[in-house]
Design a protein around this motif. Structure first.
Motif, PDB file in Angstrom:
ATOM      1  N   SER A  63       0.933  -1.212  -0.267  1.00 55.90           N
ATOM      2  CA  SER A  63       0.005  -0.029  -0.114  1.00 55.90           C
ATOM      3  C   SER A  63       0.795   1.244   0.127  1.00 55.90           C
ATOM      4  CB  SER A  63      -0.908  -0.017   1.099  1.00 55.90           C
ATOM      5  OG  SER A  63      -0.068   0.133   2.314  1.00 55.90           O
ATOM      6  N   GLU A  64       2.024   1.122  -0.121  1.00 58.04           N
ATOM      7  CA  GLU A  64       2.860   2.177   0.052  1.00 58.04           C
ATOM      8  C   GLU A  64       3.704   2.648  -1.452  1.00 58.04           C
ATOM      9  OE1 GLU A  64       4.794   4.805   0.935  1.00 58.04           O
ATOM     10  OE2 GLU A  64       3.916   5.369   2.852  1.00 58.04           O
ATOM     11  N   PHE A  65       4.548   3.655  -1.610  1.00 64.43           N
ATOM     12  CA  PHE A  65       5.366   3.830  -2.682  1.00 64.43           C
ATOM     13  C   PHE A  65       6.469   2.944  -2.533  1.00 64.43           C
ATOM     14  CE2 PHE A  65       3.558   8.266  -2.269  1.00 64.43           C
ATOM     15  CZ  PHE A  65       2.462   8.188  -3.068  1.00 64.43           C
TER      16      PHE A  65
ATOM     17  N   ASP B 282       7.825   0.782  -5.575  1.00 67.38           N
ATOM     18  CA  ASP B 282       6.465   0.140  -5.961  1.00 67.38           C
ATOM     19  C   ASP B 282       5.568   1.024  -7.035  1.00 67.38           C
ATOM     20  OD1 ASP B 282       4.596  -2.122  -5.734  1.00 67.38           O
ATOM     21  OD2 ASP B 282       3.478  -1.141  -4.287  1.00 67.38           O
ATOM     22  N   LEU B 283       6.376   1.804  -7.394  1.00 65.80           N
ATOM     23  CA  LEU B 283       5.672   2.902  -8.532  1.00 65.80           C
ATOM     24  C   LEU B 283       5.179   2.170  -9.540  1.00 65.80           C
ATOM     25  CD1 LEU B 283       7.839   6.115  -7.861  1.00 65.80           C
ATOM     26  CD2 LEU B 283       5.445   5.294  -6.867  1.00 65.80           C
TER      27      LEU B 283
ATOM     28  N   PHE C  89      -0.919   2.722  -8.689  1.00 65.64           N
ATOM     29  CA  PHE C  89      -0.417   4.004  -8.637  1.00 65.64           C
ATOM     30  C   PHE C  89      -0.974   4.945  -9.945  1.00 65.64           C
ATOM     31  CE2 PHE C  89       3.333   7.074  -9.503  1.00 65.64           C
ATOM     32  CZ  PHE C  89       3.140   7.986  -8.583  1.00 65.64           C
ATOM     33  N   LYS C  90      -0.698   4.286 -11.031  1.00 65.96           N
ATOM     34  CA  LYS C  90      -1.262   5.089 -12.350  1.00 65.96           C
ATOM     35  C   LYS C  90      -2.570   5.355 -12.377  1.00 65.96           C
ATOM     36  CE  LYS C  90      -1.115   4.489 -17.463  1.00 65.96           C
ATOM     37  NZ  LYS C  90      -0.903   3.876 -18.449  1.00 65.96           N
ATOM     38  N   ALA C  91      -3.508   4.145 -11.599  1.00 63.91           N
ATOM     39  CA  ALA C  91      -4.804   4.326 -11.714  1.00 63.91           C
ATOM     40  C   ALA C  91      -5.320   5.574 -10.781  1.00 63.91           C
ATOM     41  CB  ALA C  91      -5.411   3.222 -11.384  1.00 63.91           C
ATOM     42  N   THR C  92      -4.350   5.909  -9.760  1.00 62.89           N
ATOM     43  CA  THR C  92      -4.745   7.062  -8.684  1.00 62.89           C
ATOM     44  C   THR C  92      -4.651   8.287  -9.561  1.00 62.89           C
ATOM     45  OG1 THR C  92      -4.264   5.589  -6.924  1.00 62.89           O
ATOM     46  CG2 THR C  92      -4.267   7.999  -6.654  1.00 62.89           C
ATOM     47  N   LEU C  93      -3.502   8.246 -10.135  1.00 64.45           N
ATOM     48  CA  LEU C  93      -3.062   9.545 -10.997  1.00 64.45           C
ATOM     49  C   LEU C  93      -4.137   9.978 -12.104  1.00 64.45           C
ATOM     50  CD1 LEU C  93       0.594   9.402 -11.598  1.00 64.45           C
ATOM     51  CD2 LEU C  93      -0.512  10.387  -9.898  1.00 64.45           C
TER      52      LEU C  93
ATOM     53  N   ASN D 282       9.295   9.614 -14.386  1.00 64.02           N
ATOM     54  CA  ASN D 282      10.136  10.652 -13.897  1.00 64.02           C
ATOM     55  C   ASN D 282      10.151  10.191 -12.219  1.00 64.02           C
ATOM     56  OD1 ASN D 282      10.678  12.014 -16.146  1.00 64.02           O
ATOM     57  ND2 ASN D 282       9.272  13.540 -15.811  1.00 64.02           N
ATOM     58  N   SER D 283       8.974   9.891 -11.707  1.00 67.17           N
ATOM     59  CA  SER D 283       8.861   9.653 -10.317  1.00 67.17           C
ATOM     60  C   SER D 283       9.794   8.137  -9.928  1.00 67.17           C
ATOM     61  CB  SER D 283       7.461   9.296 -10.053  1.00 67.17           C
ATOM     62  OG  SER D 283       6.500  10.308 -10.013  1.00 67.17           O
ATOM     63  N   GLN D 284       9.496   7.248 -10.834  1.00 71.08           N
ATOM     64  CA  GLN D 284      10.349   6.119 -10.779  1.00 71.08           C
ATOM     65  C   GLN D 284      11.970   6.329 -10.871  1.00 71.08           C
ATOM     66  OE1 GLN D 284       8.736   3.834 -13.833  1.00 71.08           O
ATOM     67  NE2 GLN D 284       7.513   2.265 -12.609  1.00 71.08           N
ATOM     68  N   ASP D 285      12.357   7.058 -11.707  1.00 74.11           N
ATOM     69  CA  ASP D 285      13.639   7.488 -11.634  1.00 74.11           C
ATOM     70  C   ASP D 285      14.250   8.103 -10.347  1.00 74.11           C
ATOM     71  OD1 ASP D 285      13.711   6.431 -14.274  1.00 74.11           O
ATOM     72  OD2 ASP D 285      13.553   8.330 -15.474  1.00 74.11           O
ATOM     73  N   ARG D 286      13.598   9.217 -10.171  1.00 72.46           N
ATOM     74  CA  ARG D 286      13.877   9.971  -8.953  1.00 72.46           C
ATOM     75  C   ARG D 286      13.937   8.981  -7.502  1.00 72.46           C
ATOM     76  NH1 ARG D 286      11.052  15.800  -8.855  1.00 72.46           N
ATOM     77  NH2 ARG D 286      12.691  15.959  -6.815  1.00 72.46           N
ATOM     78  N   VAL D 287      12.990   8.317  -7.623  1.00 72.52           N
ATOM     79  CA  VAL D 287      13.037   7.522  -6.230  1.00 72.52           C
ATOM     80  C   VAL D 287      14.045   6.496  -6.149  1.00 72.52           C
ATOM     81  CG1 VAL D 287      11.485   5.712  -5.157  1.00 72.52           C
ATOM     82  CG2 VAL D 287      10.460   7.905  -5.841  1.00 72.52           C
ATOM     83  N   ASN D 288      14.396   5.648  -7.639  1.00 74.92           N
ATOM     84  CA  ASN D 288      15.422   4.700  -7.585  1.00 74.92           C
ATOM     85  C   ASN D 288      16.578   5.293  -7.044  1.00 74.92           C
ATOM     86  OD1 ASN D 288      13.897   2.405  -8.143  1.00 74.92           O
ATOM     87  ND2 ASN D 288      13.852   2.948 -10.542  1.00 74.92           N
ATOM     88  N   LYS D 289      16.973   6.653  -7.571  1.00 76.89           N
ATOM     89  CA  LYS D 289      18.200   7.446  -7.246  1.00 76.89           C
ATOM     90  C   LYS D 289      18.127   7.617  -5.711  1.00 76.89           C
ATOM     91  CE  LYS D 289      18.816   9.792 -11.779  1.00 76.89           C
ATOM     92  NZ  LYS D 289      18.769  10.982 -12.512  1.00 76.89           N
TER      93      LYS D 289
END
Length: 469
Positions: A241-243, A251-252, A257-261, A455-462
């Motif tokens: 249930s988390e990012f 978990d992005l 997550f996409k459905a929420t956006l 972009n969110s995935q890239d930033r979070v992975n970094k």
């Protein structure tokens, strides 16, 4: 392992830490001086006049008197524990947790005497454990002979240790203007989906321009906080249930997550049934005002609102209110899964009275919650059969309890349950901030949903990679 920093590093982290999630409030109370130089703060803990052992414990909290009934609660503890006084240090007159976090960090960095600390969210709790602000409680808990995961509905373990016990148990729900529902010919939902929610929002939206009444208001995300509003279709799932997943990976890529956006975009841009994000940010809108002033017919919020749902002196209730459960993704999904918030109540690492502080923390998170009478406790010994009695007590403290559909409230609370809790990463605030920034680009028209996810995935992975070093 949690990396623990020295107190000297707290000031440098204040700006980052202030971005953590919080539930802003509009209640106003006189605050106790939070400085280290108050007379009470200088009180000597130990032998006092007449050789009577006296202990003064300083409790740092964002909780207001109106929301937490502090005077009655602390007097009850002091009466049962002669020689112990609890000095309340209120960090925000409004109950604003972001303001409180800033002040708490400054107090810690200035070596103010602290004994008991309250954190308002999992990310804030984890961040301050990383700063070495709280004492591990495992030895005290072992002596008392209980397990946190069995005695409480919220598991507060971090990296295998317990640094706090949970106070209240606040599942999220939907507050509804029942008068607006009746006007639109809509029933109070008892089991519904996000598609139903969006349909209700459309039917409840009325008018144009400055007089427009929106069907729904979302109070986030903002400044890396209120991130529940970007996990709407993830939070009602039993797992993940988390990012971030439990193993620390992103978990992005979860379709929810996409459905929420997509849901947020649809309701704001296509249906025009939710208050524009730009209005929320530019006008600094407050969820209480949006709902109680009838600017929006539905708000998703935590059940800390139980103490205000029937109206207060500052925020009166002029219509009938009903409560509905957190929506599901699909009709066949399990009912009742919802985000749950709690107070994380800790013993300060630099307390000179750790045993006495722990004794208060254990009492406050068990019997003390019943004495306080303001929230459903996270203490598992409080059964669902007692919920209605607690709700009666809570509503009796509001101005117009008769305007609240009590059955819908009790039914929703009894059915609520938390998904599997994922211990927050110490860098969770960085993750929240990055995702929040990418969402803003999307909702303000600078990028589409797929670009936002990438972009969110890239930033979070970094961020994850940087914190593994």
């Amino acid at each position: 392992m949690v990396k623990r920093k020295g107190w000297s590093g707290a000031i440098a982290g204040v700006l980052l830490l202030s971005l953590l999630a919080g539930c802003g409030g509009n209640n106003s109370n006189n605050s106790t001086n939070g400085g280290a130089n108050t007379d009470a703060g200088k009180a000597t803990n130990g032998a006092a006049a007449g050789n009577t052992e006296k202990t003064n414990l300083r409790l740092y909290t964002y909780g207001t008197e109106e929301a937490y009934n502090w005077k009655h609660t602390l007097e009850a503890y002091e009466a049962a524990n002669p020689g112990v006084t609890i000095e309340l240090v209120q960090l925000s007159e409004k109950g604003d947790t972001q303001e409180a976090f800033k002040k708490l960090d400054l107090e810690a960095a200035s070596s103010a005497p602290m004994d008991i600390l309250m954190f308002s969210d999992a990310a804030g709790y984890a961040q301050r454990i990383a700063l070495g602000m709280a004492e591990p409680l495992d030895e005290y808990i072992a002596k008392d002979g209980f397990k946190v995961e069995e005695d409480y509905k919220v598991d507060t373990h971090l990296d295998g240790k317990v640094y706090a016990l949970p106070g209240k148990f606040n599942p999220w729900y939907v507050l509804l203007n029942k008068d607006n529902l009746d006007e639109a010919g809509l029933a109070v939902p008892t089991d519904w989906t996000w598609d139903d929610f969006a349909d209700y929002a459309q039917k409840l939206t009325k008018g144009e321009g400055a007089e427009k009444r929106y069907g729904a208001y979302f109070h986030g995300p903002q400044a890396g906080g209120w991130m529940e509003f970007l996990k709407l279709k993830m939070e009602n799932q039993p797992q993940n249930s988390e990012f971030l997943k439990a193993d620390g990976t992103s978990d992005l890529d979860d379709p929810n997550f996409k459905a929420t956006l997509e849901l947020r975009m649809r309701m704001e841009k296509e249906d025009k049934s939710s208050v524009p994000y730009s209005d929320m940010i530019s006008q600094k809108l407050a969820y209480r005002t949006q709902f109680f002033n009838q600017s929006a017919s539905m708000i998703l919020i935590g059940s800390w609102m139980n103490t205000e749902i029937g109206g207060t002196e500052k925020v009166p209730l002029n219509f009938n209110v009903a409560v509905a459960p957190f929506p599901k993704n699909n009709a066949a999904d399990e009912k009742g899964l919802t985000p749950v918030t709690t107070d994380y109540v800790s013993v300060a690492a630099k307390s000179k009275n750790k045993e006495a502080a722990y004794k208060f923390v254990r009492w406050y998170t068990t019997e003390g919650q019943l004495v306080q009478g303001k929230n459903i406790p996270a203490w598992s010994k409080v059964t669902s059969d007692q919920v209605e009695g607690i709700i009666d007590t809570i509503l009796a403290g509001t101005k117009n309890p008769e305007k609240v559909d009590k059955k819908s409230l009790v039914d929703t609370l009894v059915a609520s349950k938390a998904s599997a809790i994922i211990p927050p990463a110490t860098y969770q605030a960085e993750v929240y901030k990055a995702i929040n920034e990418e969402y803003e680009k999307m909702i303000l028209g600078d990028q589409d949903v797929d670009t936002t996810i990438k972009n969110s995935q890239d930033r979070v992975n970094k961020i994850i990679a940087a914190n593994k070093k």
